[in-house]
Design a protein around this motif. Structure first.
Motif, PDB file in Angstrom:
ATOM      1  N   GLU A   1      -4.866   3.216   1.955  1.00  0.00           N
ATOM      2  CA  GLU A   1      -5.074   1.893   0.775  1.00  0.00           C
ATOM      3  C   GLU A   1      -4.759   0.668   1.648  1.00  0.00           C
ATOM      4  O   GLU A   1      -5.305  -0.314   1.247  1.00  0.00           O
TER       5      GLU A   1
ATOM      6  N   PRO B   1       0.708  -1.290   0.119  1.00  0.00           N
ATOM      7  CA  PRO B   1       0.134   0.049  -0.021  1.00  0.00           C
ATOM      8  C   PRO B   1       0.988   1.142  -0.182  1.00  0.00           C
ATOM      9  O   PRO B   1       1.911   1.198   0.552  1.00  0.00           O
TER      10      PRO B   1
ATOM     11  N   ARG C   1      -7.743  -0.492   3.325  1.00  0.00           N
ATOM     12  CA  ARG C   1      -8.796  -0.962   2.294  1.00  0.00           C
ATOM     13  C   ARG C   1      -8.490  -2.298   1.917  1.00  0.00           C
ATOM     14  O   ARG C   1      -9.348  -3.013   1.565  1.00  0.00           O
ATOM     15  N   GLU C   2      -7.232  -3.014   1.550  1.00  0.00           N
ATOM     16  CA  GLU C   2      -6.819  -4.062   1.120  1.00  0.00           C
ATOM     17  C   GLU C   2      -7.079  -5.099   2.259  1.00  0.00           C
ATOM     18  O   GLU C   2      -7.511  -6.187   1.846  1.00  0.00           O
TER      19      GLU C   2
END
Length: 271
Positions: free
Chosen positions: A252, A247, A255-256
């Motif tokens: 990010e 990320p 979110r992953e």
């Protein structure tokens, strides 16, 4: 609802009762749908779509037929095995199904064991029976980074496992770590330039793989690789076959994690 459709929907509930009986015999009297439901039946081509609205009242029930559903509502021209889950989510939103409700989709004479397994998983989650712990594996020096993720996961209702918070004084470290994995639905490895596959971190890698073998699709191994000042950590070989992301930001990275978890974040409700 025609007698044939009612017989079909009752047969599905009987099969589901047997499935619940195998996994949660002590809870069957209060189990969603089994303890009371209203039923609606729809069609799309050759597909049957049965919607169960949980009521908890086995005496008073309502059974109805919706008829054929238009492709515009389904979002596809025809239901196939490849888009069935997409259609399921569309219908759950359209009919405003709650976590204790259920939806079963199948073709005539089809084995519906996979549908019953999905329904069981949905209700286990709704009743708090699915492990919501997430094991956060990291080097102690990266504790600040990991704590930010822990706080964000807690806001969404998860129970992140962080060593210094999860283990009370006197607990043997290796046993405490193993217990943490047993209670978790996922393990997130925060790989920085400080991460080394050795000692307790090596044990955590081994425990995560053992949990994945045991729980299969109900356990996720998620590896986040962070770059700092041009230096990034090295993913241990045993973790490389699993979800592995680099990320560019904490947002990010978060979110992953959410995308890779074996459970879905619950429906949004007013406070």
């Amino acid at each position: 609802m025609a007698d044939k459709e009612k017989l079909l929907t009752d047969q599905i509930v009987d099969l589901y009762r047997k499935e619940v009986q195998r996994h949660h015999p002590d809870l069957i009297a209060a189990w969603p749908v089994i303890s009371g439901k209203n039923t609606r039946v729809a069609r799309s081509g050759n597909w049957f779509i049965v919607i169960y609205e949980h009521t908890g009242n086995a005496v008073f029930t309502v059974n109805s037929s919706i008829g054929a559903l238009p492709p515009q509502l389904l979002g596809v021209s025809d239901i196939t095995d490849s888009n069935k889950d997409q259609v399921r989510e569309t219908l759950e939103r359209y009919f405003s199904l709650k976590p204790l409700d259920g939806l079963v989709m199948f073709l005539p004479n089809e084995d519906i064991s996979s549908e019953l397994a999905k329904l069981l998983k949905r209700h286990e989650y709704a009743m708090g029976l699915t492990p919501m712990k997430i094991f956060l594996s990291h080097k102690c020096v990266d504790k600040g980074l990991v704590r930010n993720y822990k706080t964000s996961l807690e806001i969404l209702g998860f129970d992140p496992w962080l060593d210094e918070d999860a283990m009370v004084a006197g607990v043997e470290l290796e046993r405490g770590i193993l217990k943490g994995f047993n209670e978790s639905c996922a393990a997130v490895f925060f790989v920085t330039e400080n991460f080394r596959d050795e000692k307790f971190l090596g044990s955590e890698v081994n425990y995560a793989i053992a949990e994945k073998r045991k729980k299969a699709e109900r356990f996720s191994i998620i590896t986040l690789v962070f770059n700092k000042d041009g230096e990034s950590g090295e993913v241990p070989p045993l973790l490389q076959p699993y979800v592995w992301k680099e990320p560019k930001s904490d947002l990010e990275g978060f979110r992953e994690i959410i995308k890779a978890l074996p459970v879905k974040v619950g429906m949004v409700h007013w406070r």
